[in-house]
Design a protein around this motif. Structure first.
Motif, short mmCIF file in Angstrom:
data_model
loop_
_atom_site.label_atom_id
_atom_site.label_comp_id
_atom_site.label_asym_id
_atom_site.label_seq_id
_atom_site.Cartn_x
_atom_site.Cartn_y
_atom_site.Cartn_z
N PHE A 76 0.83 -1.20 0.00
CA PHE A 76 0.00 0.00 0.00
C PHE A 76 0.87 1.26 0.00
O PHE A 76 0.57 2.23 -0.69
CB PHE A 76 -0.94 0.00 1.21
N SER A 77 1.95 1.22 0.76
CA SER A 77 2.86 2.38 0.82
C SER A 77 3.44 2.70 -0.55
O SER A 77 3.59 3.87 -0.92
CB SER A 77 4.02 2.11 1.78
N MET A 95 0.87 4.54 -2.55
CA MET A 95 0.76 5.93 -2.11
C MET A 95 1.97 6.76 -2.52
O MET A 95 1.85 7.96 -2.74
CB MET A 95 0.58 5.98 -0.57
N PHE A 150 -6.53 11.30 -1.49
CA PHE A 150 -7.15 12.05 -0.39
C PHE A 150 -8.22 12.99 -0.93
O PHE A 150 -9.21 13.29 -0.26
CB PHE A 150 -6.10 12.86 0.37
N PHE A 185 -11.18 8.88 2.02
CA PHE A 185 -9.99 8.13 2.43
C PHE A 185 -10.12 7.57 3.85
O PHE A 185 -9.87 6.39 4.08
CB PHE A 185 -8.76 9.04 2.34
N GLU A 186 -10.50 8.42 4.78
CA GLU A 186 -10.51 8.00 6.19
C GLU A 186 -11.46 6.83 6.42
O GLU A 186 -11.08 5.82 7.03
CB GLU A 186 -10.90 9.16 7.11
N TRP A 209 -10.13 3.69 4.77
CA TRP A 209 -8.96 3.17 5.50
C TRP A 209 -9.38 2.42 6.76
O TRP A 209 -8.91 1.32 7.03
CB TRP A 209 -8.03 4.32 5.85
N LYS A 210 -10.27 3.02 7.52
CA LYS A 210 -10.70 2.38 8.78
C LYS A 210 -11.40 1.05 8.47
O LYS A 210 -11.24 0.08 9.22
CB LYS A 210 -11.65 3.31 9.54
N ARG A 257 -8.71 -1.57 7.30
CA ARG A 257 -7.76 -1.98 8.34
C ARG A 257 -8.48 -2.41 9.62
O ARG A 257 -7.90 -2.34 10.71
CB ARG A 257 -6.80 -0.82 8.64
N GLN A 258 -9.70 -2.86 9.52
CA GLN A 258 -10.46 -3.31 10.70
C GLN A 258 -9.77 -4.46 11.41
O GLN A 258 -9.71 -4.53 12.62
CB GLN A 258 -11.84 -3.78 10.26
#
Lengths: 127, 125
Positions: free
Chosen positions: B52-53, B56, B64, B69-70, B73-74, B77-78
């Motif tokens: 993923f990095s 990005m 973004f 995005f937020e 992402w949440k 990444r649960q």
């Protein structure tokens, strides 16, 4: 938070894979703050960066170093950062949302305020 | 005269409806492109951190601006652990090798029955 709850909770940093190393996803804020590290490729390299982190940020509680294959990070889906509170029975009492957005110490503090009460009462009685 | 007026009017109506159809087609194409980009980026968010990095690193600030995005992402990444689950045990070396355990490692399970445990996962960068 550490000072307030250290009688009730053991605090540990678990040092994991770098969030923004210079060789992958570099951030301007890190360049400005001169926090410039390549991705560690050996356990020793990760330990060296972790040591610098703990010293420079004046972290007062112990740090554990995740293996270079990121085994514990994968198990806890912890990258880039995350907070957990584990009860004395070994069960998860609080799990933050994924960082950076979910890395909110005030939510951990709220969970600690509830979970730590029996431990702090016991400490007070023993005094 | 009446015939030529009605022919002009119908030409205008035809032009407008062709324009409307073109705009609809362009809109649908853009929507499909956005949907594909959204699905692709969501897939990238579910990949290991290093993968993923790298995405990005090349994408810059565009995700973004384009995506929620937020919340994406949440969700991505649960993870599988939930409140109430037994915390997976692990044994890791202590930094500076200065723990109570002379081998310089700590097993999470050794803390059971003693205190609460706070784990702060993170890195310097």
């Amino acid at each position: 938070m550490y000072e307030q709850y250290k009688a009730a909770a053991a605090f540990y940093v678990v040092y994991i894979a770098e969030a923004h190393p210079t060789d992958i996803w570099q951030m301007q804020s890190n360049i400005k703050d001169r926090v410039l590290f390549r991705s560690p490729v050996t356990a020793q390299e990760r330990e060296n960066v972790a040591g610098t982190c703990v010293r420079n940020l004046h972290i007062r509680f112990p740090a554990l170093i995740d293996s270079i294959d990121n085994r514990v990070e994968r198990e806890y889906t912890a990258w880039p950062d995350r907070l957990y509170l584990i009860g004395s029975d070994g069960r998860i009492r609080f799990k933050s949302a994924a960082g950076p957005f979910g890395f909110q110490p005030e939510n951990l503090a709220a969970a600690l305020a509830i979970e730590a009460r029996p431990f702090l009462k016991k400490v007070d009685r023993e005094r | 005269m009446a015939d030529s007026i009605s022919t002009s009017e119908s030409r205008v109506v035809n032009k407008r409806s062709r324009l409307g159809r073109h705009l609809l087609q362009i809109g649908l194409c853009l929507l499909l492109l956005y949907g594909a980009a959204f699905a692709g980026f969501d897939y990238a968010m579910h990949q290991p951190p290093q993968t993923f990095s790298r995405v990005m690193m090349h994408a810059g600030p565009v995700p973004f601006l384009l995506f929620p995005f937020e919340s994406m992402w949440k969700h991505a990444r649960q993870g599988h652990l939930r409140t109430g689950d037994i915390a997976p045990d692990f044994t890791l070396p202590l930094l500076g090798r200065s723990g109570a355990d002379p081998s310089g490692t700590l097993a999470l399970s050794s803390l059971r029955g003693v205190k609460l445990v706070v784990l702060v996962f993170g890195s310097y960068t």
